[in-house]
Enzyme design. Structure first.
Site, PDB file in Angstrom:
ATOM      1  N   ASP A  28       0.792  -1.241   0.000  1.00 16.25           N
ATOM      2  CA  ASP A  28       0.000   0.000   0.000  1.00 16.25           C
ATOM      3  C   ASP A  28       0.821   1.286   0.000  1.00 16.25           C
ATOM      4  O   ASP A  28       0.265   2.365   0.183  1.00 16.25           O
ATOM      5  CB  ASP A  28      -0.992   0.042   1.186  1.00 16.25           C
ATOM      6  N   LYS A  84       3.458   1.028  -4.920  1.00 16.20           N
ATOM      7  CA  LYS A  84       4.290   0.408  -5.972  1.00 16.20           C
ATOM      8  C   LYS A  84       3.524   0.309  -7.296  1.00 16.20           C
ATOM      9  O   LYS A  84       4.014   0.735  -8.337  1.00 16.20           O
ATOM     10  CB  LYS A  84       4.741  -0.996  -5.549  1.00 16.20           C
ATOM     11  N   THR A  85       2.324  -0.265  -7.222  1.00 13.21           N
ATOM     12  CA  THR A  85       1.534  -0.445  -8.439  1.00 13.21           C
ATOM     13  C   THR A  85       1.169   0.910  -9.049  1.00 13.21           C
ATOM     14  O   THR A  85       1.281   1.103 -10.264  1.00 13.21           O
ATOM     15  CB  THR A  85       0.259  -1.267  -8.135  1.00 13.21           C
ATOM     16  N   HIS A 128       7.793  -9.655  -3.103  1.00 10.09           N
ATOM     17  CA  HIS A 128       9.181  -9.894  -2.731  1.00 10.09           C
ATOM     18  C   HIS A 128       9.536 -11.369  -2.834  1.00 10.09           C
ATOM     19  O   HIS A 128      10.673 -11.726  -3.069  1.00 10.09           O
ATOM     20  CB  HIS A 128       9.443  -9.404  -1.309  1.00 10.09           C
TER      21      HIS A 128
HETATM   22  P1  GDP Z   1       1.093  -1.130  -3.503  1.00 13.26           P
HETATM   23  O1  GDP Z   1       0.444  -2.097  -2.573  1.00 13.26           O
HETATM   24  O2  GDP Z   1       2.427  -0.710  -2.996  1.00 13.26           O
HETATM   25  O3  GDP Z   1       1.121  -1.600  -4.917  1.00 13.26           O
HETATM   26  O4  GDP Z   1       0.204   0.223  -3.434  1.00 13.26           O
HETATM   27  P2  GDP Z   1      -0.884   0.752  -4.446  1.00 13.26           P
HETATM   28  O5  GDP Z   1      -0.272   1.344  -5.651  1.00 13.26           O
HETATM   29  O6  GDP Z   1      -1.929  -0.298  -4.648  1.00 13.26           O
HETATM   30  O7  GDP Z   1      -1.487   1.984  -3.609  1.00 13.26           O
HETATM   31  C1  GDP Z   1      -2.120   1.788  -2.352  1.00 13.26           C
HETATM   32  C2  GDP Z   1      -3.085   2.946  -2.117  1.00 13.26           C
HETATM   33  O8  GDP Z   1      -2.364   4.179  -1.999  1.00 13.26           O
HETATM   34  C3  GDP Z   1      -4.094   3.151  -3.238  1.00 13.26           C
HETATM   35  O9  GDP Z   1      -5.341   3.483  -2.671  1.00 13.26           O
HETATM   36  C4  GDP Z   1      -3.512   4.314  -4.015  1.00 13.26           C
HETATM   37  O10 GDP Z   1      -4.504   5.070  -4.669  1.00 13.26           O
HETATM   38  C5  GDP Z   1      -2.853   5.139  -2.916  1.00 13.26           C
HETATM   39  N1  GDP Z   1      -1.729   5.921  -3.429  1.00 13.26           N
HETATM   40  C6  GDP Z   1      -0.686   5.463  -4.161  1.00 13.26           C
HETATM   41  N2  GDP Z   1       0.150   6.457  -4.460  1.00 13.26           N
HETATM   42  C7  GDP Z   1      -0.372   7.590  -3.912  1.00 13.26           C
HETATM   43  C8  GDP Z   1       0.032   8.945  -3.885  1.00 13.26           C
HETATM   44  O11 GDP Z   1       1.057   9.354  -4.433  1.00 13.26           O
HETATM   45  N3  GDP Z   1      -0.773   9.815  -3.189  1.00 13.26           N
HETATM   46  C9  GDP Z   1      -1.894   9.429  -2.569  1.00 13.26           C
HETATM   47  N4  GDP Z   1      -2.602  10.345  -1.921  1.00 13.26           N
HETATM   48  N5  GDP Z   1      -2.303   8.151  -2.587  1.00 13.26           N
HETATM   49  C10 GDP Z   1      -1.562   7.247  -3.243  1.00 13.26           C
HETATM   50 MG    MG Z   2       0.557  -3.440  -5.730  1.00  9.36          MG
END
Ligand code: GDP
Ligand code: MG
Length: 370
Positions: free
Chosen positions: A89, A92-93, A137
């Protein structure tokens, strides 16, 4: 002369001569330490030992390893291969998606993007960057356990509002173990009240010293969802790539690593491979893991049919006899005999390993019942 002695080959791999003799024996080649083997066989042995064939000294060419070693003149710059890691969260995606949208080539192509496990973007100035989308990972660890080194650097995503978390620490360890540089992308800086100093201090506790604290780890503040500072992140990646002086010889038979694979109902076995050396061409005979076949079709991440794929380009290939595992290596070979030979050798090795594992399991059971 395209030959090298078994002893010399062992020396270059820092392996015991006996181990090389054994490896050759398993391949059906009887040779003593002082006997010479041809360059193709040598390369096969080197690959089986989990090494990559690399130019070691001027004498390589005389030693007959031409074809397997690349001279300085043959080595040309190649795009960096980047893996994005970080806590769940932290974005990354979202960051991978945002970076993908910066692709100048994708816009030209009119971009129907495939979801394959890796993609390449073209940055302003004609530079290219390849991103690998590791599903987690665990996949990265599995690839490394197979001896696959695919990534040139790690982008560590840390959410500014959450800071360093367990999987952040895990990612730091992965980067250190793989001995690749790391760039910190502090994400979600669009959120109100984020404390960047806290993030930096937390990183410091894990020996990641960012530039603003006097260290040499680049730190870029980004927002994936607001597409802020993506150009700065790409710039940092290119700068790091320049320092690493990444090169490969595109003018030779292709070699690389399987990134992911699947059995597609319509298309049969499909593997996404990263070309790391040489150029893969449509119609090439390849061995991937223990599978082999002729590359019937090749697609890039934009779904475009490719005739050839040069170093650092990820492509989907069709035409393999079966589904190789992620992290296994692939090589283009000259003829079917050679493809069969390598494939059979690898199958035999796989069976040996399975038999050994089964033997060990029986042993454990017997011990337990004793
Ligand atoms: P991952 O689990 O690392 O792949 O994270 P995700 O890309 O799925 O993002 C997790 C949550 O964080 C989602 O609800 C995204 O919309 C939010 N999010 C990701 N990047 C940002 C950002 O730069 N700003 C804000 N406010 N929210 C973000
Ligand atoms: Mg992800």
């Amino acid at each position: 002369p395209e030959a090298i002695t078994v002893q010399e080959l062992a020396n270059r791999m820092a392996a015991r001569g006996g181990e090389v003799v054994k490896a050759l024996f398993r391949m059906g080649v009887m040779a003593t330490l002082t006997q010479t083997i041809d360059a193709d066989t040598a390369e096969l042995v080197v690959n089986e030992f989990g090494h990559r064939v690399r130019r070691v000294s001027e004498s390589d060419v005389e030693q007959g390893l031409e074809g397997t070693v690349d001279t300085d003149e043959e080595l040309l710059p190649r795009p960096p291969v980047v893996t994005i890691m970080g806590h769940v969260d932290h974005g990354k995606t979202s960051l991978l998606d945002a970076l993908r949208k910066t692709d100048m080539a994708g816009r030209e192509a009119g971009g129907i993007t495939q979801h394959i496990g890796a993609y390449q973007v073209q940055v302003a100035g004609g530079h290219k960057v390849t991103f690998i989308d590791t599903p987690g990972h665990a996949a990265f660890t599995a690839m490394r356990a197979r001896g696959a080194s695919v990534t040139d650097m790690v982008i560590l995503v840390v959410a500014a509002d959450d800071g360093v978390m367990p999987q952040t620490v895990e990612a730091i360890h992965h980067a250190k173990a793989a001995n690749v540089p790391l760039i910190v992308a502090v994400n979600k800086i669009d959120k109100p009240g984020v404390n960047l100093d806290r993030v930096r201090q937390e990183l410091l506790q894990h020996e990641i010293v960012v530039e603003s604290l006097g260290g040499d780890t680049m730190e870029i503040q980004v927002s994936a969802t607001k597409a802020m500072n993506l150009d700065k992140l790409l710039e940092a990646i290119l700068l790091q790539a320049e320092v690493l002086d990444l090169k490969a010889n595109p003018n030779r038979a292709a070699e690389g690593t399987v990134i992911e694979s699947k059995l597609d109902k319509g298309r049969g076995p499909v593997a996404t491979v990263l070309v790391q050396r040489g150029t893969l061409k449509q119609g090439d005979l390849v061995v991937a893991g223990a599978e082999w076949g002729r590359v019937r079709a090749m697609l890039d991440d934009k779904g475009r049919q490719m005739k050839d794929a040069d170093p650092s380009l990820p492509v989907e290939i069709l035409g393999l006899s079966g589904v190789p595992s992620a992290g296994e290596t692939f090589v283009a070979v000259e003829n079917e005999g050679r493809a069969r030979e390598i494939s059979e050798f690898r199958q035999r090795r796989l069976r040996d390993k399975q038999a050994a594992a089964a033997g060990a399991a029986r042993g454990t059971l017997a011990d337990m019942m004793a």
